[in-house]
Design an enzyme around this catalytic site. Structure first.
Site, mmCIF file in Angstrom:
data_model
loop_
_atom_site.group_PDB
_atom_site.id
_atom_site.type_symbol
_atom_site.label_atom_id
_atom_site.label_comp_id
_atom_site.label_asym_id
_atom_site.label_seq_id
_atom_site.Cartn_x
_atom_site.Cartn_y
_atom_site.Cartn_z
ATOM 1 N N LYS A 16 0.828 -1.220 0.000
ATOM 2 C CA LYS A 16 0.000 0.000 0.000
ATOM 3 C C LYS A 16 0.857 1.263 0.000
ATOM 4 C CE LYS A 16 -2.228 -0.678 3.848
ATOM 5 N NZ LYS A 16 -1.651 -1.947 4.304
ATOM 6 N N ARG A 32 11.390 -7.550 3.845
ATOM 7 C CA ARG A 32 11.438 -6.104 3.585
ATOM 8 C C ARG A 32 12.573 -5.441 4.357
ATOM 9 N NH1 ARG A 32 5.926 -2.774 4.115
ATOM 10 N NH2 ARG A 32 6.039 -3.309 6.326
ATOM 11 N N ARG A 61 12.378 -3.239 9.878
ATOM 12 C CA ARG A 61 11.485 -2.583 10.827
ATOM 13 C C ARG A 61 11.198 -3.533 11.977
ATOM 14 N NH1 ARG A 61 6.479 -0.150 7.339
ATOM 15 N NH2 ARG A 61 5.362 -1.086 9.075
ATOM 16 N N ARG A 81 0.504 -8.871 13.813
ATOM 17 C CA ARG A 81 -0.108 -7.929 12.852
ATOM 18 C C ARG A 81 -1.101 -8.636 11.946
ATOM 19 N NH1 ARG A 81 4.827 -5.297 9.968
ATOM 20 N NH2 ARG A 81 3.373 -3.851 9.034
ATOM 21 N N ARG A 83 -8.695 1.266 10.066
ATOM 22 C CA ARG A 83 -8.231 -0.101 10.248
ATOM 23 C C ARG A 83 -9.221 -0.928 11.050
ATOM 24 N NH1 ARG A 83 -2.451 0.528 9.624
ATOM 25 N NH2 ARG A 83 -1.291 -1.393 9.857
HETATM 26 P P1 AMP Z 1 1.459 0.587 9.002
HETATM 27 O O1 AMP Z 1 2.673 1.310 8.560
HETATM 28 O O2 AMP Z 1 0.198 1.150 8.416
HETATM 29 O O3 AMP Z 1 1.569 -0.908 8.830
HETATM 30 O O4 AMP Z 1 1.312 0.862 10.573
HETATM 31 C C1 AMP Z 1 2.313 0.456 11.475
HETATM 32 C C2 AMP Z 1 1.706 0.240 12.849
HETATM 33 O O5 AMP Z 1 1.123 1.480 13.332
HETATM 34 C C3 AMP Z 1 0.566 -0.759 12.930
HETATM 35 O O6 AMP Z 1 1.042 -2.100 13.046
HETATM 36 C C4 AMP Z 1 -0.158 -0.294 14.178
HETATM 37 O O7 AMP Z 1 0.558 -0.661 15.338
HETATM 38 C C5 AMP Z 1 -0.075 1.217 14.059
HETATM 39 N N1 AMP Z 1 -1.201 1.770 13.279
HETATM 40 C C6 AMP Z 1 -1.118 2.479 12.122
HETATM 41 N N2 AMP Z 1 -2.320 2.890 11.723
HETATM 42 C C7 AMP Z 1 -3.216 2.410 12.639
HETATM 43 C C8 AMP Z 1 -4.630 2.479 12.758
HETATM 44 N N3 AMP Z 1 -5.381 3.122 11.846
HETATM 45 N N4 AMP Z 1 -5.212 1.863 13.823
HETATM 46 C C9 AMP Z 1 -4.477 1.224 14.745
HETATM 47 N N5 AMP Z 1 -3.138 1.119 14.680
HETATM 48 C C10 AMP Z 1 -2.496 1.696 13.641
#
Ligand code: AMP
Length: 249
Positions: free
Chosen positions: A41, A159, A192, A203, A120
């Site tokens: 994404k 990654r 990461r 996740r 989410r």
């Molecule tokens: P991402 O880069 O979108 O995969 O986000 C990394 C991490 O940030 C996720 O694994 C969550 O811990 C947190 N996170 C990001 N966006 C959200 C969201 N909308 N709701 C809850 N946690 C989030």
């Protein structure tokens, strides 16, 4: 092609403005990008942002930016959110919604937006609907990037990200010329914390339980545009643009 949008207002929050204001679009695109972690994404958001001029608004990027701050510069809620992120857990709806509400002006942006990683949960999607209604705005489409689970896990575990310019590589699918070193800036590549196996498991569980139901939520609203996510980023991007042209958005 537009130049990369400036995301200062989104990443910093509060009264912060973008250094380079977004170009006013005749028809700003307002899209949500859905899909499991690792489906690509973020990469698609960058490509779409360059093509459509809409700003890439990632909630994960807000938490990663907060991780780089000294603990005393973060609110307790943000410190708790960063800890959740490290473990691969979802941050609470109330914290995420407070951060997005604080950045409402980014949703009103003249250039449009590409929401990545938000909403989410169904509660977040309902809250976003209300926030947009309150601003007299509507979503054009919700793009759902679909990929079988085993491919998602392989993408995440391989990654690697550049500590300098944040470019993303993959140890097998997109390896750097020299292992561990960024092709673009020579920076060190790192994994990461939330891409480690124990966090990936958490996740994926959070995704299946909380985020996968969003496809139904948006299908019912006739906004869902599914895009198969096998292949190179360029192939997926072309598929996305065709799907947008044929479907909604
Ligand atoms: P991402 O880069 O979108 O995969 O986000 C990394 C991490 O940030 C996720 O694994 C969550 O811990 C947190 N996170 C990001 N966006 C959200 C969201 N909308 N709701 C809850 N946690 C989030």
């Amino acid at each position: 092609m537009d130049t990369k949008s400036d995301r200062n207002a989104w990443l910093t929050g509060g009264p912060a403005l973008c250094n380079v204001p977004a170009e006013r679009k005749e028809r700003p695109r307002r899209l949500v990008l859905l899909g499991a972690p690792g489906v690509g994404k973020g990469t698609q958001a960058e490509l779409l942002s360059a093509s459509l001029g809409a700003c890439h608004l990632s909630t994960g990027d807000i938490f990663r930016a907060a991780k780089g701050l000294d603990a005393c510069e973060r609110t307790p809620a943000l410190t708790a959110a960063v800890d959740c992120m490290k473990r691969g857990e979802l941050v609470s709806d109330s914290t995420v919604l407070a951060l997005v509400t604080e950045r409402l002006r980014c949703l009103r942006c003249d250039g449009g937006f590409l929401l990545d990683g938000f909403p989410r949960t169904v509660a977040q999607a309902e809250a976003l609907e209300k926030l947009l209604q309150g601003q007299n705005l509507t979503l054009d489409a919700v793009i759902s990037y679909d990929l079988p689970l085993e491919q998602v896990v392989s993408r995440l575990s391989g990654r690697r990200t550049c500590a300098g310019c944040k470019a993303v590589f993959h140890v097998e699918a997109r390896p750097p010329a020299k292992p561990g070193v960024c092709d673009h800036c020579g920076g060190k590549l790192f994994q990461r914390e939330d891409d480690r196996p124990e966090s990936i498991r958490v996740r994926m569980h959070a995704y299946e339980k909380s985020t996968a139901p969003l496809a139904d939520f948006y299908r019912q609203r006739k906004l869902l545009v599914p895009v198969p996510s096998e292949g190179s980023p360029e192939e997926i991007f072309d598929r996305t643009m065709s799907a947008l042209a044929n479907g909604r958005g």
